[in-house]
Design an enzyme around this catalytic site. Structure first.
Site, PDB file in Angstrom:
ATOM      1  N   GLU A 294       0.841  -1.196   0.000  1.00 46.01           N
ATOM      2  CA  GLU A 294       0.000   0.000   0.000  1.00 46.01           C
ATOM      3  C   GLU A 294       0.879   1.250   0.000  1.00 46.01           C
ATOM      4  O   GLU A 294       1.845   1.352   0.757  1.00 46.01           O
ATOM      5  CB  GLU A 294      -0.887  -0.016   1.244  1.00 46.01           C
ATOM      6  CG  GLU A 294      -1.756   1.204   1.425  1.00 46.01           C
ATOM      7  CD  GLU A 294      -2.510   1.192   2.758  1.00 46.01           C
ATOM      8  OE1 GLU A 294      -3.436   1.995   2.912  1.00 46.01           O
ATOM      9  OE2 GLU A 294      -2.162   0.364   3.625  1.00 46.01           O
TER      10      GLU A 294
ATOM     11  N   LYS B 151      -9.952   1.948  -2.933  1.00 51.43           N
ATOM     12  CA  LYS B 151     -10.345   1.296  -1.691  1.00 51.43           C
ATOM     13  C   LYS B 151     -11.838   1.475  -1.437  1.00 51.43           C
ATOM     14  O   LYS B 151     -12.392   2.556  -1.637  1.00 51.43           O
ATOM     15  CB  LYS B 151      -9.540   1.885  -0.525  1.00 51.43           C
ATOM     16  CG  LYS B 151      -9.604   1.063   0.751  1.00 51.43           C
ATOM     17  CD  LYS B 151      -8.587   1.586   1.771  1.00 51.43           C
ATOM     18  CE  LYS B 151      -8.533   0.696   3.002  1.00 51.43           C
ATOM     19  NZ  LYS B 151      -7.535   1.183   3.972  1.00 51.43           N
TER      20      LYS B 151
ATOM     21  N   CYS C 153      -5.301  -3.115   2.741  1.00 46.25           N
ATOM     22  CA  CYS C 153      -5.136  -3.088   4.198  1.00 46.25           C
ATOM     23  C   CYS C 153      -6.403  -3.509   4.953  1.00 46.25           C
ATOM     24  O   CYS C 153      -6.828  -4.656   4.854  1.00 46.25           O
ATOM     25  CB  CYS C 153      -4.665  -1.704   4.638  1.00 46.25           C
ATOM     26  SG  CYS C 153      -3.913  -1.718   6.292  1.00 46.25           S
TER      27      CYS C 153
END
Length: 427
Positions: free
Chosen positions: A257, A312, A364
């Site tokens: 990330e 995301k 994540c």
């Protein structure tokens, strides 16, 4: 008369001291008991963190933890939840170091403890019987305060002989109820069920992609990551990892990330170099992106000179998005984060196709959210930046949760993490 009065006052003073001592002793006893219970419920994380993989030990402490949770007095549950919150999530406060808010770290740790203390107090308040308490513990797996879902009681079984499967977890709680409730000669029923649960095979079958995948180990500290003076060095190191993977004849390289500390879709020079290298190897990397003046935390897939972006979907509560009404969000961002806006999120999950294999993209936190596992994807690429929270147990807890979801949805997870545990996780 005077002697009688004096004796009476002396008796009252003694009785008052005795009652006060008893209350203090009682409170201390419940705190110590809560600490021990929380330790039973948390030890599996620390054993994993220090690579002490003793399956029987994890199994024993899991049994003790749940047994005492069901049988302890309700007064014990408040300190139990308080210490569980701290043992599991003290590291949440560490990110405040990078906003010049280190003075808030003790308050955040205390706040986390209080939140989970109140959750367990509520379980004790409603759980007047062990049956109700067991049901509440089962339902706790679905409870996410402020959208944060990393406390799952059944996770304690992840490295034990018991299964994290929700149905088997329910049967485990049932076996404890039988052990506690049944008369002596019938307790064998609960014990038999408990032993049987240790031998139920819940392993999944899977097919590993025939891809050679490079997942570099990266440990870039967070205080350097967004410093302009380090940008060229970081970018240079990323290209060194890519070129090494090419020389090693890898098919795919996965960088973590925000591996490139830039808005990559606006950084034409870096993007062009990546496109050229993508003729030799498929590249997946994390970086920010901007679209319509909105900032996204994104994954970039580059292959054969082309690229696609996946944004995301599920943002980190408080880290990327404040889970409060707008007036509160504006106040918090202005007061603590220099007026920075929250990130924007995508509306649906995204799949990448690599050599005819379909990979679900996850960044994540969202790799530990059920929404990202819609339709049970066979393969997932998850990228993380754990430097916000290291050194701590956070990377270990994340890795345990990824194992949990890999088993739950029969998904192979390719995890690339800066300052975390980069590995392939099989169901």
């Amino acid at each position: 008369m005077e002697a009688t009065t004096e004796q009476y006052l002396h008796h009252l003073a003694y009785e008052s001291f005795d009652n006060k001592f008893s209350r203090n002793y009682s409170s201390t006893f419940f705190i110590i008991k809560g600490f021990f219970l929380a330790l039973c419920f948390s030890l599996f994380i620390y054993l994993a963190h220090f690579s002490l993989h003793v399956k029987i030990l994890d199994t024993i402490f899991a049994f003790l933890g749940f047994y005492f949770l069901l049988t302890c007095q309700k007064k014990t549950l408040l300190p139990t939840g308080f210490f569980i919150g701290i043992f599991w999530f003290y590291w949440i406060s560490f990110s405040f170091r990078y906003y010049d808010l280190s003075y808030l770290i003790p308050l955040v740790i205390l706040g986390v403890g209080i939140i989970y203390g109140l959750i367990f107090w509520f379980i004790g308040f409603l759980g007047r019987t062990i049956e109700i308490r067991a049901i509440l513990l089962l339902l706790l797996s679905f409870f996410s305060p402020f959208g944060f879902n990393w406390f799952k009681p059944e996770l304690i079984f992840i490295n034990s002989y018991f299964s994290t499967n929700l149905y088997l977890y329910g049967l485990f709680l049932l076996s404890l109820i039988l052990l506690i409730r049944l008369k002596k000669q019938w307790k064998i029923l609960g014990l038999t069920l408990l032993i049987a649960l240790c031998f139920i095979n819940t392993k999944n079958t899977f097919i590993k992609p025939s891809l050679h995948v490079a997942i570099p180990i990266m440990n870039l500290s967070q205080d350097k990551k967004w410093e302009k003076r380090y940008k060229n060095e970081i970018t240079k190191n990323n290209f060194a990892f890519i070129n090494k993977a090419i020389n090693d004849k890898q098919d795919l390289i996965i960088l973590p990330e925000s591996a490139f500390p830039t808005y990559l879709n606006l950084d034409a020079k870096t993007l062009e170099k990546l496109k050229l290298l993508s003729y030799k190897i498929t590249i997946l990397t994390g970086a920010l992106s901007v679209k319509n003046n909105k900032v996204f935390n994104s994954s970039y897939l580059l292959k054969n000179g082309e690229f696609e972006v996946a944004n995301k979907v599920v943002l980190v509560p408080f880290g990327e998005k404040i889970p409060f009404p707008k007036f509160a969000v504006d106040f918090i961002n202005k007061t603590f984060f220099d007026g920075a806006d929250d990130y924007e999120s995508a509306t649906k999950v995204h799949n990448f196709t690599i050599d005819n294999y379909t990979f679900r993209n996850a960044i994540c936190f969202e790799a530990t959210v059920d929404k990202l596992y819609e339709n049970s994807p066979k393969y997932m690429i998850a990228i993380s930046n754990n430097a916000w929270f290291t050194p701590s147990i956070e990377p270990t807890l994340q890795n345990l949760l990824l194992k949990y979801y890999a088993r739950k949805y029969n998904t192979i997870i390719y995890h690339s993490a800066n300052s975390g545990i980069s590995t392939i996780i099989y169901p």
